[in-house]
Design a protein around this motif. Structure first.
Motif, mmCIF file in Angstrom:
data_model
loop_
_atom_site.group_PDB
_atom_site.id
_atom_site.type_symbol
_atom_site.label_atom_id
_atom_site.label_comp_id
_atom_site.label_asym_id
_atom_site.label_seq_id
_atom_site.Cartn_x
_atom_site.Cartn_y
_atom_site.Cartn_z
ATOM 1 N N VAL A 167 0.834 -1.200 0.000
ATOM 2 C CA VAL A 167 0.000 0.000 0.000
ATOM 3 C C VAL A 167 0.872 1.255 0.000
ATOM 4 N N ALA A 168 1.949 1.241 0.790
ATOM 5 C CA ALA A 168 2.853 2.397 0.830
ATOM 6 C C ALA A 168 3.518 2.623 -0.525
ATOM 7 N N ALA A 169 3.888 1.530 -1.198
ATOM 8 C CA ALA A 169 4.503 1.654 -2.523
ATOM 9 C C ALA A 169 3.518 2.234 -3.529
ATOM 10 N N LEU A 170 2.275 1.744 -3.507
ATOM 11 C CA LEU A 170 1.255 2.260 -4.424
ATOM 12 C C LEU A 170 0.975 3.736 -4.151
ATOM 13 N N GLY A 171 0.817 4.079 -2.862
ATOM 14 C CA GLY A 171 0.510 5.460 -2.522
ATOM 15 C C GLY A 171 1.610 6.428 -2.893
ATOM 16 N N THR A 172 2.847 6.068 -2.560
ATOM 17 C CA THR A 172 3.957 6.969 -2.897
ATOM 18 C C THR A 172 4.194 7.011 -4.405
ATOM 19 N N GLY A 173 3.930 5.904 -5.102
ATOM 20 C CA GLY A 173 4.054 5.912 -6.559
ATOM 21 C C GLY A 173 3.070 6.863 -7.211
ATOM 22 N N LEU A 174 1.817 6.835 -6.755
ATOM 23 C CA LEU A 174 0.819 7.761 -7.288
ATOM 24 C C LEU A 174 1.163 9.205 -6.935
ATOM 25 N N ALA A 175 1.653 9.406 -5.705
ATOM 26 C CA ALA A 175 2.066 10.758 -5.314
ATOM 27 C C ALA A 175 3.206 11.254 -6.197
ATOM 28 N N GLY A 176 4.154 10.357 -6.516
ATOM 29 C CA GLY A 176 5.250 10.741 -7.397
ATOM 30 C C GLY A 176 4.775 11.090 -8.791
ATOM 31 N N ALA A 177 3.790 10.333 -9.302
ATOM 32 C CA ALA A 177 3.256 10.623 -10.633
ATOM 33 C C ALA A 177 2.600 11.997 -10.669
ATOM 34 N N ILE A 178 1.805 12.313 -9.638
ATOM 35 C CA ILE A 178 1.133 13.611 -9.598
ATOM 36 C C ILE A 178 2.141 14.742 -9.414
ATOM 37 N N TYR A 179 3.141 14.498 -8.574
ATOM 38 C CA TYR A 179 4.137 15.548 -8.309
ATOM 39 C C TYR A 179 4.940 15.881 -9.564
ATOM 40 N N TYR A 180 5.452 14.852 -10.243
ATOM 41 C CA TYR A 180 6.293 15.113 -11.411
ATOM 42 C C TYR A 180 5.479 15.535 -12.624
ATOM 43 N N MET A 181 4.173 15.260 -12.633
ATOM 44 C CA MET A 181 3.325 15.803 -13.689
ATOM 45 C C MET A 181 3.274 17.325 -13.586
ATOM 46 N N ALA A 182 3.321 17.830 -12.363
ATOM 47 C CA ALA A 182 3.341 19.282 -12.166
ATOM 48 C C ALA A 182 4.725 19.858 -12.421
ATOM 49 N N GLN A 183 5.791 19.058 -12.120
ATOM 50 C CA GLN A 183 7.154 19.540 -12.323
ATOM 51 C C GLN A 183 7.581 19.520 -13.780
ATOM 52 N N LEU A 184 6.967 18.656 -14.587
ATOM 53 C CA LEU A 184 7.192 18.533 -16.031
ATOM 54 C C LEU A 184 8.538 17.920 -16.397
ATOM 55 N N ARG A 185 9.346 17.575 -15.409
ATOM 56 C CA ARG A 185 10.652 16.977 -15.720
ATOM 57 C C ARG A 185 11.073 16.061 -14.571
#
Length: 279
Positions: free
Chosen positions: A166-184
């Motif tokens: 669950v922690a891996a899934l949650g942090t993975g989704l958080a990383g996807a959303i974060y880097y979508m905003a960072q663009l790189r």
């Protein structure tokens, strides 16, 4: 997610950045090579962190305490070096989310915060429902004494594996959303994410759902108020960690000593009633 790992699973990790990066890279690859819209690719970005988490736990499950923490850090460094040499993701040069360039600025401006808000509600609400269930009771028993919990029929190994996934899934989704905003994204992007997670949970309070929320708000305002002074704001964050010396339960634990006002009541209280005497 770090609170679930450390607070209930007893697994102190300093390598969650591997799943944050895996989620971010998944989003970029699905967008660049699969032609998917980045917003539609966010849920699929959790697949790679899950695939990495299962064998990672099999390698780490025999470790305990500081050895587990060191093992997670080593594992994160191994995956960073691997990503640094894969040509599909441009190796150490990193990737740019070019698909966002075709999106209208207005949609790009509201979509990323909306995804973050929805994800926050899902994770906090999901954690609350889990902790209020029978599984939550087993997790609380495991947190206080894993040996005693196992003697009462709690499958400690299975629950720890589930928490890790669950922690891996949650942090993975958080990383996807974060880097979508960072663009790189690149292998060397933000290697101190786990340190920020630890700061937020420990200062806010590790034994409750309210703690990480308070810690996140404190981190947000501290970085906004002192971030323009350069790296000196890290000194401010370091001074704030002294709170746990006076209150091991963090800010929320300190607040709870003066007023019992839980936002998320996940505890269970036993009420004793005195039997009425017969006339």
């Amino acid at each position: 997610m770090w609170k679930l790992l450390a607070g209930y699973g007893g697994m102190v990790s300093v390598g969650l950045q591997v799943f944050i990066g895996a989620g971010g890279y998944s989003l970029f690859v699905l967008s660049a090579y699969g032609g998917l819209n980045p917003f539609l690719a966010v849920p699929l970005a959790a697949i790679l962190p899950a695939l990495l988490a299962a064998p990672s736990y099999l390698l780490l499950r025999k470790l305990d305490g500081p050895y587990f923490a060191i093992g997670t850090w080593v594992l994160a460094e191994v995956f960073r070096l691997v990503a640094d040499n894969i040509s599909v993701v441009n190796a150490g040069s990193g990737m740019t989310l070019r698909a966002m360039g075709s999106s209208p600025p207005t949609s790009a401006g509201w979509a990323s915060p909306s995804c973050a808000h929805c994800f926050s509600f899902v994770t906090v609400g999901g954690a609350f429902l889990i902790l209020r269930s029978r599984l939550g009771l087993a997790m609380m028993a495991m947190r206080h004494d894993p040996v005693s919990a196992a003697s009462q029929g709690v499958n400690v190994g299975r629950i720890r594996f589930g928490i890790f996934m669950v922690a891996a899934l949650g942090t993975g989704l958080a990383g996807a959303i974060y880097y979508m905003a960072q663009l790189r994204i690149s292998p060397s992007s933000d290697p101190y994410r786990s340190s920020i997670c630890i700061f937020i949970v420990m200062v806010g309070g590790i034994g409750c759902l309210e703690g990480p929320i308070v810690g996140a708000l404190l981190y947000f305002f501290a970085t906004r108020l002192f971030g323009h002074y350069g790296v000196s704001y890290m000194v401010v964050l370091g001074l704030l960690t002294l709170i746990i010396l006076f209150s091991p339960g963090g800010l929320w634990g300190l607040f709870s000593k003066f007023r019992d006002w839980p936002w998320f009541p996940v505890g269970h209280k036993l009420e004793y009633t005195t039997p009425h005497s017969s006339s």
